[in-house]
Design a protein around this motif. Structure first.
Motif, PDB file in Angstrom:
ATOM      1  N   ASN A  32      33.889 -44.837   1.003  1.00  0.00           N
ATOM      2  CA  ASN A  32      33.921 -45.843   0.682  1.00  0.00           C
ATOM      3  C   ASN A  32      33.797 -46.499  -0.896  1.00  0.00           C
ATOM      4  O   ASN A  32      34.358 -47.481  -1.251  1.00  0.00           O
ATOM      5  N   ALA A  33      32.775 -45.880  -1.320  1.00  0.00           N
ATOM      6  CA  ALA A  33      32.174 -46.372  -2.465  1.00  0.00           C
ATOM      7  C   ALA A  33      33.450 -45.990  -3.641  1.00  0.00           C
ATOM      8  O   ALA A  33      33.733 -46.486  -4.677  1.00  0.00           O
ATOM      9  N   CYS A  34      34.033 -44.528  -3.353  1.00  0.00           N
ATOM     10  CA  CYS A  34      35.146 -43.913  -4.450  1.00  0.00           C
ATOM     11  C   CYS A  34      36.299 -44.980  -4.176  1.00  0.00           C
ATOM     12  O   CYS A  34      37.066 -45.309  -5.287  1.00  0.00           O
ATOM     13  N   VAL A  35      36.902 -45.504  -3.138  1.00  0.00           N
ATOM     14  CA  VAL A  35      37.857 -46.508  -3.065  1.00  0.00           C
ATOM     15  C   VAL A  35      37.538 -47.671  -3.818  1.00  0.00           C
ATOM     16  O   VAL A  35      38.486 -48.179  -4.645  1.00  0.00           O
ATOM     17  N   LEU A  36      36.396 -48.171  -3.901  1.00  0.00           N
ATOM     18  CA  LEU A  36      35.888 -49.484  -4.179  1.00  0.00           C
ATOM     19  C   LEU A  36      35.874 -49.245  -5.897  1.00  0.00           C
ATOM     20  O   LEU A  36      36.308 -50.072  -6.690  1.00  0.00           O
ATOM     21  N   VAL A  37      35.339 -48.295  -6.378  1.00  0.00           N
ATOM     22  CA  VAL A  37      35.193 -48.094  -7.715  1.00  0.00           C
ATOM     23  C   VAL A  37      36.373 -47.899  -8.362  1.00  0.00           C
ATOM     24  O   VAL A  37      36.838 -48.347  -9.347  1.00  0.00           O
ATOM     25  N   VAL A  38      37.458 -46.975  -7.671  1.00  0.00           N
ATOM     26  CA  VAL A  38      38.681 -46.682  -8.136  1.00  0.00           C
ATOM     27  C   VAL A  38      39.719 -47.964  -8.420  1.00  0.00           C
ATOM     28  O   VAL A  38      40.129 -48.358  -9.560  1.00  0.00           O
ATOM     29  N   GLY A  39      39.520 -48.567  -7.295  1.00  0.00           N
ATOM     30  CA  GLY A  39      40.399 -50.033  -7.234  1.00  0.00           C
ATOM     31  C   GLY A  39      39.697 -50.799  -8.175  1.00  0.00           C
ATOM     32  O   GLY A  39      40.627 -51.615  -8.654  1.00  0.00           O
ATOM     33  N   THR A  40      38.218 -51.129  -8.347  1.00  0.00           N
ATOM     34  CA  THR A  40      37.935 -51.881  -9.203  1.00  0.00           C
ATOM     35  C   THR A  40      38.422 -51.706 -10.688  1.00  0.00           C
ATOM     36  O   THR A  40      38.913 -52.388 -11.558  1.00  0.00           O
ATOM     37  N   VAL A  41      38.577 -50.479 -11.095  1.00  0.00           N
ATOM     38  CA  VAL A  41      38.880 -49.983 -12.268  1.00  0.00           C
ATOM     39  C   VAL A  41      40.580 -50.378 -12.485  1.00  0.00           C
ATOM     40  O   VAL A  41      40.837 -50.881 -13.627  1.00  0.00           O
ATOM     41  N   MET A  42      41.228 -50.195 -11.356  1.00  0.00           N
ATOM     42  CA  MET A  42      42.625 -50.602 -11.572  1.00  0.00           C
ATOM     43  C   MET A  42      42.738 -52.109 -11.641  1.00  0.00           C
ATOM     44  O   MET A  42      43.877 -52.384 -12.258  1.00  0.00           O
ATOM     45  N   ILE A  43      42.125 -52.739 -11.080  1.00  0.00           N
ATOM     46  CA  ILE A  43      42.194 -54.327 -11.078  1.00  0.00           C
ATOM     47  C   ILE A  43      41.933 -54.837 -12.622  1.00  0.00           C
ATOM     48  O   ILE A  43      42.812 -55.706 -12.964  1.00  0.00           O
ATOM     49  N   ALA A  44      40.865 -54.316 -13.006  1.00  0.00           N
ATOM     50  CA  ALA A  44      40.596 -54.721 -14.447  1.00  0.00           C
ATOM     51  C   ALA A  44      41.548 -54.093 -15.416  1.00  0.00           C
ATOM     52  O   ALA A  44      41.960 -54.738 -16.469  1.00  0.00           O
ATOM     53  N   TRP A  45      42.083 -53.043 -15.267  1.00  0.00           N
ATOM     54  CA  TRP A  45      43.039 -52.212 -16.190  1.00  0.00           C
ATOM     55  C   TRP A  45      44.309 -52.975 -16.299  1.00  0.00           C
ATOM     56  O   TRP A  45      44.938 -53.227 -17.326  1.00  0.00           O
ATOM     57  N   LEU A  46      44.860 -53.374 -14.829  1.00  0.00           N
ATOM     58  CA  LEU A  46      46.316 -53.768 -14.655  1.00  0.00           C
ATOM     59  C   LEU A  46      46.345 -55.180 -14.656  1.00  0.00           C
ATOM     60  O   LEU A  46      47.353 -55.838 -14.552  1.00  0.00           O
ATOM     61  N   GLN A  47      45.085 -56.093 -14.778  1.00  0.00           N
ATOM     62  CA  GLN A  47      44.991 -57.320 -14.583  1.00  0.00           C
ATOM     63  C   GLN A  47      45.515 -57.809 -13.586  1.00  0.00           C
ATOM     64  O   GLN A  47      46.411 -58.762 -13.337  1.00  0.00           O
ATOM     65  N   LEU A  48      45.292 -56.942 -12.454  1.00  0.00           N
ATOM     66  CA  LEU A  48      45.723 -57.632 -11.050  1.00  0.00           C
ATOM     67  C   LEU A  48      45.202 -58.925 -10.386  1.00  0.00           C
ATOM     68  O   LEU A  48      44.069 -59.233 -10.941  1.00  0.00           O
TER      69      LEU A  48
END
Length: 269
Positions: free
Chosen positions: A227-243
């Motif tokens: 659960n935590a890994c999905v949230l952390v990796v996804g959050t990094v992608m959101i900030a990086w790609l400006q989703l």
């Protein structure tokens, strides 16, 4: 139950009183209300527990019982502690990712509403873990608890979906929650994307209860990492790609619970 009831009563009464007298709440007032409600809940729960202990609910150990040491307590508890800390830490990480998007105040405000309402319709699932720990004496008992959990979870998922798409949901968000029209559409889409969370949490907690009951707290902790890994990796992608902040975060939040529930189901088998 009485502890939770007392906490909710204190929060609701205090918010109503402060709003009636001062016309609104500040962050400091909300913090004081939270602390006061938790103190009242702790007092009520302690008094109820003391009454049960005096009634002799717990049996005294016999001479032939194996000693239960503090080391055994730590071995059982520390994985549960780490799991809780791990999952709670993901919330500020999500906020940190949203803070790096355009218009962070608006995005964080909308996500906070989505998260609060999603938790409102899914936090009751914690009770299924307690039920499984206390009542799952055999496979048949667990199946009954799991079936009940799934039914309640499905009903909660349906209710949450109605908040997102039905006219009464719009009235609730606008009139009860006070959501401005500029955020209403975003909040409704976000809630719709998290509507699987209640059923996933119901499944999650019923299986967690069985694992805790048999002492597999390390396994429970490791599964929570998914659960935590999905949230952390996804959050990094959101900030990086400006989703898109709220939509992507809501979908990510729901996906994290789906992944953990699937891993738990696989482990149970």
């Amino acid at each position: 139950g009485w502890g939770t009831f007392s906490r909710v009563t204190v929060v609701a009464g205090s918010v109503w009183l402060v709003t009636a007298v001062h016309g609104g709440n500040t962050v400091q007032t909300a913090f004081l209300i939270l602390i006061m409600s938790m103190a009242v809940e702790t007092l009520v729960v302690s008094l109820c527990a003391l009454h049960l202990l005096r009634a002799g609910v717990l049996c005294r150990a016999s001479a032939g019982d194996v000693a239960f040491t503090l080391r055994d307590v730590n071995r059982f508890y520390i994985p549960l502690l780490l799991m809780t800390v791990l999952l709670v830490t993901t919330r500020p990480i999500l906020i940190g990712g949203l803070a790096r998007l355009p218009e962070p105040e608006t995005v964080i405000a909308a996500w906070s509403v989505v998260l609060s309402i999603t938790m409102l319709f899914s936090n009751h699932a914690r009770g299924f873990q307690h039920m499984a720990i206390a009542l799952a004496d055999d496979h048949e008992c667990f199946e009954r608890i799991a079936r009940f959990a799934r039914l309640v979870g499905l009903a909660s998922t349906g209710a949450l979906a109605l908040v997102a798409v039905a006219p009464p949901g719009t009235w609730f968000l606008r009139s009860v929650m006070g959501i401005e029209d500029s955020l209403l559409v975003t909040v409704r889409y976000g809630i719709f994307l998290t509507c699987l969370v209640p059923i996933m949490r119901a499944i999650q907690n019923s299986i967690r209860g069985v694992l805790v009951r048999v002492g597999a707290t390390k396994t429970t902790n490791l599964i929570a990492l998914s659960n935590a890994c999905v949230l952390v990796v996804g959050t990094v992608m959101i900030a990086w790609l400006q989703l898109p902040g709220v939509m992507t975060t809501a979908a990510l939040f729901g996906a994290a619970y789906v992944v953990e529930a699937l891993v738990l189901l696989r482990t149970l088998r």
